[in-house]
Write an enzyme that holds these catalytic residues in place. Structure first.
Site, PDB file in Angstrom:
ATOM      1  N   ASP A 143      68.024  25.453  36.966  1.00 49.40           N
ATOM      2  CA  ASP A 143      67.801  24.873  38.294  1.00 49.40           C
ATOM      3  C   ASP A 143      69.148  24.588  38.941  1.00 49.40           C
ATOM      4  OD1 ASP A 143      66.529  23.177  40.450  1.00 49.40           O
ATOM      5  OD2 ASP A 143      64.802  23.412  39.156  1.00 49.40           O
ATOM      6  N   HIS A 212      67.185  19.005  43.345  1.00 46.64           N
ATOM      7  CA  HIS A 212      66.023  19.736  42.833  1.00 46.64           C
ATOM      8  C   HIS A 212      66.013  19.769  41.304  1.00 46.64           C
ATOM      9  CE1 HIS A 212      63.310  23.226  42.249  1.00 46.64           C
ATOM     10  NE2 HIS A 212      62.848  22.956  43.467  1.00 46.64           N
ATOM     11  N   SER A 532      57.475  24.276  42.307  1.00 44.02           N
ATOM     12  CA  SER A 532      58.663  23.846  41.558  1.00 44.02           C
ATOM     13  C   SER A 532      58.405  22.552  40.808  1.00 44.02           C
ATOM     14  CB  SER A 532      59.837  23.615  42.514  1.00 44.02           C
ATOM     15  OG  SER A 532      60.456  24.814  42.866  1.00 44.02           O
TER      16      SER A 532
END
Length: 754
Positions: A143, A212, A532
């Protein structure tokens, strides 16, 4: 003097040539591991790296070859990534031993409560307790990196780092080995495929500058953090799905996206490091498997016993939009929770519109003030018109929170974000920078009708904090990508759905909760939505299953999750997809249920060589199969040895092409429950299809015993003018002794004219 002029002109001419030269492009070069019986690590080359470099030395300038080599791959794939010109590419393609050359592609990034929603509690009979909270397993997350100081990565109570771990804590900008511990045991970054942007916030290290990766890592395996909230909203104890698991972070995503050369390098490294689960909330458009770097790298990971879990993508509700479709990958769609953050709009005429927001309105009494309403179509925010007013903005073009920032900068006092026909009733909330709420498409039509009905439209927003248990859930998220699989419809995708809407998880301390550079607020947690967010939920659950059953294959782990998934919501009614019951192309096998997945009773197991035979049945060529699997397969021999082969997948997908009316499939079940277990079949045939199952009872005398059954599908439907039509049903094996253990397989039937 004349010589100097000549030299100057020569340099100038060279510079002009450089300016007009086509820039070098990055390519991933796949090699045959043993070309013509040759072993690359023989005396000819001291290492694989030098062997890989030799290919560049034959195609580019010798002085330049080592600087052009970006990555040398040995585990996820045999080959390398390099920068090449067009002419160099042509030369390299012709070299013996080169299997395939693919241009580097750019992919995109696709909780205080979700563990409770999924039934996880610390009670003795709970899946957490039975799996040791995931102790001993290592989740590798690809990520944007990690914010190691987050309380979600505290290692209090964590066991020592597993002895098998071979990874490192890579030093870089504002990051060193002291940032790792017994929870966050490894961190690396990969940037050769994409150089970080020259901004202060883009760290050239494993440190997360976007949030994220911190969010997804903590969702998968974050530690227990009491009194967690987002500016007072969604308060509670934050925990990852496998709070006892170790986390290893591989930073592959940067400001401009995630490049396949970096992703493949991270997978290559993670395999050698010793991870048990790979979690990738990354994807793009569906690609043939031989052109898909994630599919290729994940096959090698699965060969090494690593479970690979990927996001299905956020291109829903379009059919054929599901990404990461390889049958050895667990492909995860997104669902909703029954938690809401009401922010109701009270119109000047006394009517109320339902909305949601995580703006901390309860902390600011002035936010309930009534304002004049003004509708601002896309791209039109003149300060004179919106100063001190509540602005109505349509969703689309730019981000939801970003729209609020633009309204605030233009002098607006508040905002109503209105869903369009594309978003329908989807309710992804934000921690807005000004008083704001999001209303669904139906409510947005009412809102605009009111604005057009009066000369002085007015409204106020009433913030209601956090409400749990008042809405039906889970339901399929509107944005969640849908099947059928574009490249491989013989396998049902997505596999399952998991919470992916309004998920609260860890967040970097250098970012505001919206992630906008103008947002000066600081939080340890924030809210995000997307497949996600769904992906790491399942990665954590896979870690729990691996912890409870360390010898299980990745296929067994996936089977446990698929065959025990829920198809009803918490009210006992069918899981919904908008205003209709969800179909198999929206939710796959259903909503993942960790409690039942820990002890599924029976599993459908698959060996890596079975996937090779499966690829043969799909018509892949020998070279394409070699590109995907690095196995030199003779399809004619494999299919002769495996007559009537069908992949032992937990879900069942049947395709009737024109002229075909009958199909037969075999499935094998392994008993992972008690000995002397008897299972009876329950069948709901898809409409237009007659289904026979033989035998209808399976008697497992021993644990780990394997029994098979066959299914016959007979189409009773005539081909219509439609190119495609679908039907669905299900097959369930029910334990005759307790009736509670149920192994359910969804059935998808497709009729294709061509």
């Amino acid at each position: 003097m004349e010589a100097k002029v000549v030299t100057f002109l020569h340099v100038l001419f060279s510079c002009l040539l450089c300016l007009h030269a086509k820039p070098l492009q990055t390519y991933i070069v796949q090699l045959h591991p043993h070309p013509h019986g040759f072993t690359p690590t023989s005396s000819a080359f001291p290492s694989k790296f030098h062997w890989h470099l030799s290919f560049l030395e034959q195609s580019v300038s010798a002085d330049d070859s080592s600087t052009r080599l970006l990555y040398s791959y040995t585990s996820a794939m045999e080959g390398f990534a390099a920068q090449l010109s067009d002419s160099e590419l042509d030369l390299l393609k012709k070299l013996p031993g080169v299997v395939a050359v693919r241009p580097d592609t750019r992919l995109q990034l696709h909780t205080t409560y979700s563990y409770k929603f999924m039934g996880l509690t610390p009670a003795r009979e709970d899946a957490w307790y039975q799996s040791g909270f995931g102790h001993g397993t290592i989740i590798g997350v690809l990520d944007t990196g990690v914010w190691p100081e987050s309380p979600s990565f505290n290692d209090r109570g964590m066991p020592p780092v597993p002895g098998k771990w071979k990874g490192i804590c890579q030093q870089g900008q504002d990051f060193d080995s002291s940032n790792c511990n017994r929870k966050l045991i490894g961190a690396r970054f990969f940037t050769k495929g994409h150089t970080p942007a020259n901004t202060i916030q883009e760290y050239a290290s494993p440190r997360d500058s976007h949030g994220h990766g911190t969010h997804t890592s903590s969702t998968a395996g974050g530690a227990s953090v009491p009194k967690a909230s987002v500016l007072g909203n969604g308060g509670g104890v934050a925990r990852g799905m496998a709070p006892g698991a170790h986390i290893a972070v591989y930073k592959v995503c940067w400001t401009n996206g995630c490049y396949s050369s970096d992703i493949l390098a991270a997978m290559d490294t993670a395999i050698r490091d010793g991870v048990d689960v790979l979690s990738l909330s990354i994807g793009g458009f569906p690609l043939p498997l031989f052109a898909d770097s994630i599919a290729i790298g994940s096959f090698r990971a699965v060969e090494h016993g690593i479970s690979v879990v990927c996001a299905a993508g956020n291109s829903g509700p379009l059919q054929y939009s599901v990404a990461n479709e390889a049958p050895w990958i667990a492909t995860i769609g997104a669902s909703t929770l029954d938690r809401e953050f009401p922010a109701i709009v009270q119109l000047g005429n006394g009517e109320f519109l339902s909305g949601e927001s995580m703006f901390p309105g309860n902390e600011f009494p002035s936010t309930t003030k009534e304002f004049e309403l003004v509708y601002a179509p896309a791209g039109s925010l003149p300060k004179v018109k919106i100063q001190g007013k509540m602005v109505v903005c349509d969703r689309g073009v730019n981000g939801r929170a970003e729209k609020g920032q633009v309204v605030k900068q233009s002098g607006g006092a508040a905002m109503i974000l209105a869903n369009t026909a594309i978003n329908m009733e989807e309710d992804s909330v934000d921690v807005h920078v000004l008083p704001a709420t999001l209303v669904g498409f139906t409510e947005s039509l009412r809102l605009k009708a009111y604005i057009n009905s009066t000369r002085n439209p007015r409204a106020r927003i009433v913030f209601g904090g956090t409400v749990i248990g008042k809405s039906r859930a889970p339901a399929v998220a509107q944005f969640s990508a849908r099947g059928p699989s574009f490249t491989n419809p013989s396998v049902l995708k997505p596999d399952v759905i998991a919470p992916g809407v309004n998920i609260i998880a860890a967040w970097p301390q250098n970012l505001g909760p919206t992630g906008l550079p103008e947002d000066s607020r600081r939080v340890n947690f924030t809210v995000m939505s997307g497949t996600s967010m769904a992906c790491p939920h399942v990665s954590g659950i896979a870690a729990l299953i691996r912890s409870a059953h360390p010898k299980w294959s990745p296929a067994a782990v996936k089977s446990a999750m698929l065959t025990t998934a829920d198809v009803t919501d918490h009210s006992g009614n069918p899981i919904m997809d908008g205003d209709k019951p969800a179909g198999v192309f929206a939710m796959g096998a259903g909503h993942v249920n960790p409690q039942r997945a820990i002890y599924p009773g029976l599993i459908y197991d698959i060996k890596p060589e079975d996937y090779v035979t499966h690829l043969c049945t799909l018509g892949y060529t020998r070279s394409e199969i070699f590109t995907i699997t690095h196995r030199n397969a003779s399809c004619s021999e494999l299919l002769k040895m495996n007559k009537g082969f069908s992949l032992n997948y937990p879900s069942i997908s049947v395709i009737f092409r024109q002229g075909t009316r009958r199909k037969m499939m075999r499935r094998k079940l392994t008993n992972v429950g008690r000995p002397n277990s008897i299972y009876s079949v329950e069948l709901k045939a898809p409409e237009g299809v007659k289904v026979r199952v033989k035998p209808t009872k399976l008697h497992f005398k021993q644990r780990n015993q394997v029994l098979s059954y066959r299914l016959w599908f007979i189409s009773r439907k005539r081909m219509t003018r439609e190119k495609l039509s679908f039907a669905e049903g299900h097959l369930t094996w029910i334990n005759s002794q307790n009736h509670l253990t149920r192994i359910r397989s969804p059935i998808s039937v497709t009729w294709k004219r061509k």
